[in-house]
Design an enzyme around this catalytic site. Structure first.
Site, mmCIF file in Angstrom:
data_model
loop_
_atom_site.group_PDB
_atom_site.id
_atom_site.type_symbol
_atom_site.label_atom_id
_atom_site.label_comp_id
_atom_site.label_asym_id
_atom_site.label_seq_id
_atom_site.Cartn_x
_atom_site.Cartn_y
_atom_site.Cartn_z
ATOM 1 N N CYS A 1 -21.503 8.677 -15.429
ATOM 2 C CA CYS A 1 -21.370 7.212 -15.156
ATOM 3 C C CYS A 1 -21.337 6.240 -16.303
ATOM 4 O O CYS A 1 -21.908 6.351 -17.032
ATOM 5 C CB CYS A 1 -22.763 7.067 -14.200
ATOM 6 S SG CYS A 1 -23.163 5.214 -13.921
ATOM 7 N N ASN B 1 -23.807 14.137 -12.226
ATOM 8 C CA ASN B 1 -23.023 13.167 -12.435
ATOM 9 C C ASN B 1 -23.390 12.962 -14.140
ATOM 10 O O ASN B 1 -24.458 12.331 -14.446
ATOM 11 C CB ASN B 1 -23.317 11.752 -11.743
ATOM 12 C CG ASN B 1 -22.717 10.334 -12.178
ATOM 13 O OD1 ASN B 1 -21.859 10.468 -13.083
ATOM 14 N ND2 ASN B 1 -23.189 9.586 -11.341
ATOM 15 N N GLY C 1 -25.383 8.174 -5.602
ATOM 16 C CA GLY C 1 -26.067 8.705 -7.010
ATOM 17 C C GLY C 1 -27.489 8.718 -6.810
ATOM 18 O O GLY C 1 -27.840 7.603 -6.574
ATOM 19 N N ALA D 1 -19.902 -2.150 -11.711
ATOM 20 C CA ALA D 1 -21.094 -1.930 -12.647
ATOM 21 C C ALA D 1 -22.385 -1.957 -11.801
ATOM 22 O O ALA D 1 -23.260 -2.591 -12.213
ATOM 23 C CB ALA D 1 -21.061 -2.824 -13.706
ATOM 24 N N GLY E 1 -8.218 7.153 -7.029
ATOM 25 C CA GLY E 1 -6.785 6.189 -6.852
ATOM 26 C C GLY E 1 -6.555 6.833 -5.802
ATOM 27 O O GLY E 1 -5.108 6.602 -5.155
#
Lengths: 297, 302
Positions: free
Chosen positions: B130, B127, B46, B70, B244
């Protein structure tokens, strides 16, 4: 160059309730691995344990293609590693990170030729390797390499009890070993930073000469100052040692073990604050000179 | 050998397997392990208009079959990217795409405009999802209006393939998908991480410095798959599915649910060669089922 490969467990010995010595063998020549580097191990048969486990290189045996890992049983992943049987396969990403700085030539007594960087302190002096608990792991391979370079490494190893002092007989092959335990069950009672050799060195560094009637640490025909400290262990311990090093203007390298996911600089999870911003421990470290860090010491 | 190539708007990909932003660095981090040209595309970390230091350590906690992060969009800013990173990655033989983030609409627009000028970046992923930044990020992606505003603004300055990365932290992801489609997005990618939390019971403290963080890994896959399935029914633009994925079977599930392409994220950390293995696995699957082209499989649920 980083690699990913399956290794075979060649030995897995329980050293104490909390530690095991895991030896793995590669079916190929080992690439160069330097002291202080680490590997990322995929824990087999543990589907809920997602991430690889970063483990320091404890020792490298190029003749047998073996890597020794000192594993502390912390959680489900490391417990699985402690249960591995000889012959089982282990997928490992290796070698990762940067190692300790190795002085290329032994320090000569009496301030002769200055040692090549990063040892910017005075000419002579001992190399002091300080470790606590699992943090002693990388110091064995480091000590071996230093001895091969002609140095006389001095190990100061600490643990909560005698059961937390690991591989002492191995360390003794490469240098003089001193210990501390919090309960006094081995060596001096207390923390590594309270050990008398540090105080003796501190005194002699202030006087600039060897004092007489010194303890064993300074006995014999050896320099009385510390040229470099290498330290790995719990953060409070490393910070206490870093403070000592700073007070006595001794160059000091620490090996950090921040929690990480990828180990190759992609996830940016294992950062440490440095004088040049948040930096990945896995790629810029795990070894840092204390002057690069922003520790309040 | 089946035809693995797919198109996302004007973007041509040799196969549907891409790597997710924030999990693959700038691609070079993985070059020792795999041939980067074997995959369909790489979304780099990003990128924001100004440098960001990210959040304080600890930024990561492992959870059952997953992890929380985070990181908070740590990056050196778009100018650094253009001057120092782009020259090293522009000749990698796959689609190198940039994930664009920001705190304000102006930030997104300025960043997208700069990247629009780079010849070898054929697409951006906006994005708006986030969960780890105080301003911007997910705040734009959780309302159809906010999402549409930002897409409209970026669309004016960005004329290549515009992909919008959606947040799963909403009541109805299809509303957001429809809003960005109408606003001019060429594709959507979903899902970003799910907002989560973990606590150290002995210390009675959160495991992350920010208390909450984004959950990813195999544990989120059923949620991601459901959202791709719903979104496929709601929009006409292509979907890039992620969440995933750990193997080719997972990837095929997403394609069957309606994804034209897929991204691999967290599992790159566990197996740095997984993306190549997924390409091979999809190919073998198609051959075994005698399917000529992977695009025939998109949304092809029985």
């Amino acid at each position: 160059m980083k690699h990913i490969a399956d290794w075979t467990v060649s030995e897995n010995k329980r050293l104490s309730a909390d530690f095991c010595l895991l030896k793995v063998r590669l079916n190929d020549e080992l690439p160069e691995i330097v002291p202080g580097q680490f590997v990322q191990i995929l824990v087999p048969n543990a589907p809920n344990t997602l991430l690889r486990r970063p483990i320091s290189v404890h020792f490298v045996d190029y003749d047998t293609h073996e890597l020794w890992l000192l594993v502390q049983l912390v959680g489900a992943g490391t417990k699985k590693l402690s249960e591995l049987k000889v012959g089982e396969q282990l997928n490992i990403v290796f070698p990762l990170g940067n190692g300790f700085s190795l002085p290329s030539a032994p320090s000569s007594r009496g301030g002769g030729e200055a040692i090549t960087p990063p040892l910017e302190a005075g000419g002579g002096g001992r190399l002091l390797l300080i470790g606590g608990g699992a943090g002693t792991a990388p110091l064995l391979y480091l000590g071996k390499q230093l001895k091969e370079l002609g140095h006389q490494p001095l190990f100061l190893l600490g643990g909560r009890t005698v059961n937390h002092l690991l591989q002492l007989a191995e360390f003794e092959k490469y240098g003089e070993v001193h210990t501390t335990t919090e309960d006094g069950s081995h060596g001096e009672k207390g923390f590594v930073t309270n050990h008398t050799i540090l105080q003796t060195f501190a005194i002699s560094s202030q006087r600039g000469v060897m004092s007489t009637g010194t303890p064993a640490a300074c006995s014999g025909d050896t320099p009385s100052t510390i040229a470099q400290i290498y330290v790995c262990g719990p953060k409070p311990m490393m910070q206490a040692v870093a403070k000592y090093a700073k007070q006595h203007t001794i160059p000091c390298e620490v090996s950090l073990e921040n929690k990480m996911a990828c180990g190759i600089g992609a996830c940016l999870c294992c950062v440490e604050k440095t004088t040049y911003g948040n930096i990945c421990v896995c790629t810029a470290g795990p070894v840092f000179n204390i002057n690069q860090l922003t520790w309040q010491i | 050998m089946a035809n693995l190539s797919i198109n996302i708007g004007a973007l041509k990909c040799k196969n549907p397997v891409m790597t997710a932003s924030g999990t693959f660095g700038y691609g070079l981090e993985y070059a020792d392990f795999m041939d980067l040209s074997k995959i369909g595309g790489i979304f780099v970390k990003g990128t924001t208009i100004t440098p960001r230091e990210g959040n304080d350590y600890p930024r990561m906690a492992e959870t059952p079959s997953g992890m929380l992060n985070a990181v908070g969009l740590q990056n050196k800013g778009v100018d650094y990217f253009i001057n120092y990173i782009y020259p090293d990655i522009k000749d990698i033989d796959t689609n190198m795409m940039v994930n664009v983030s920001g705190s304000t609409i102006e930030d997104y627009v300025a960043c997208a405009e700069k990247i629009n000028a780079l010849d070898n970046i054929p697409a951006i992923e906006l994005n708006i999802s986030c969960p780890n930044v105080k301003q911007g990020g997910m705040a734009f992606g959780t309302s159809p209006h906010g999402a549409a505003e930002i897409v409209k603004a970026v669309r004016k300055v960005y004329n290549k393939t515009l992909i919008v990365k959606l947040s799963p932290n909403v009541t109805d992801i299809t509303e957001i998908a429809r809003a960005v489609e109408t606003a001019g997005a060429d594709a959507v990618s979903l899902i970003n991480t799910l907002l989560g939390m973990a606590i150290d019971v002995e210390r009675r403290t959160p495991l992350l410095s920010t208390v909450t963080g984004g959950l990813s890994g195999p544990c989120v896959k059923p949620v991601a798959l459901r959202m791709v399935y719903q979104t496929h029914k709601a929009v006409k633009i292509p979907i890039i599915g992620l969440g995933g994925i750990t193997n080719w079977q997972d990837a095929v599930e997403f394609i069957l649910a309606g994804a034209t392409a897929i991204q691999i994220g967290t599992y790159n950390f566990i197996d740095p060669t997984i993306s190549v293995k997924v390409v091979e696995g999809i190919n073998e699957y198609l051959d075994r089922h005698k399917i000529q082209s992977v695009s025939e499989l998109v949304g092809a649920l029985g």
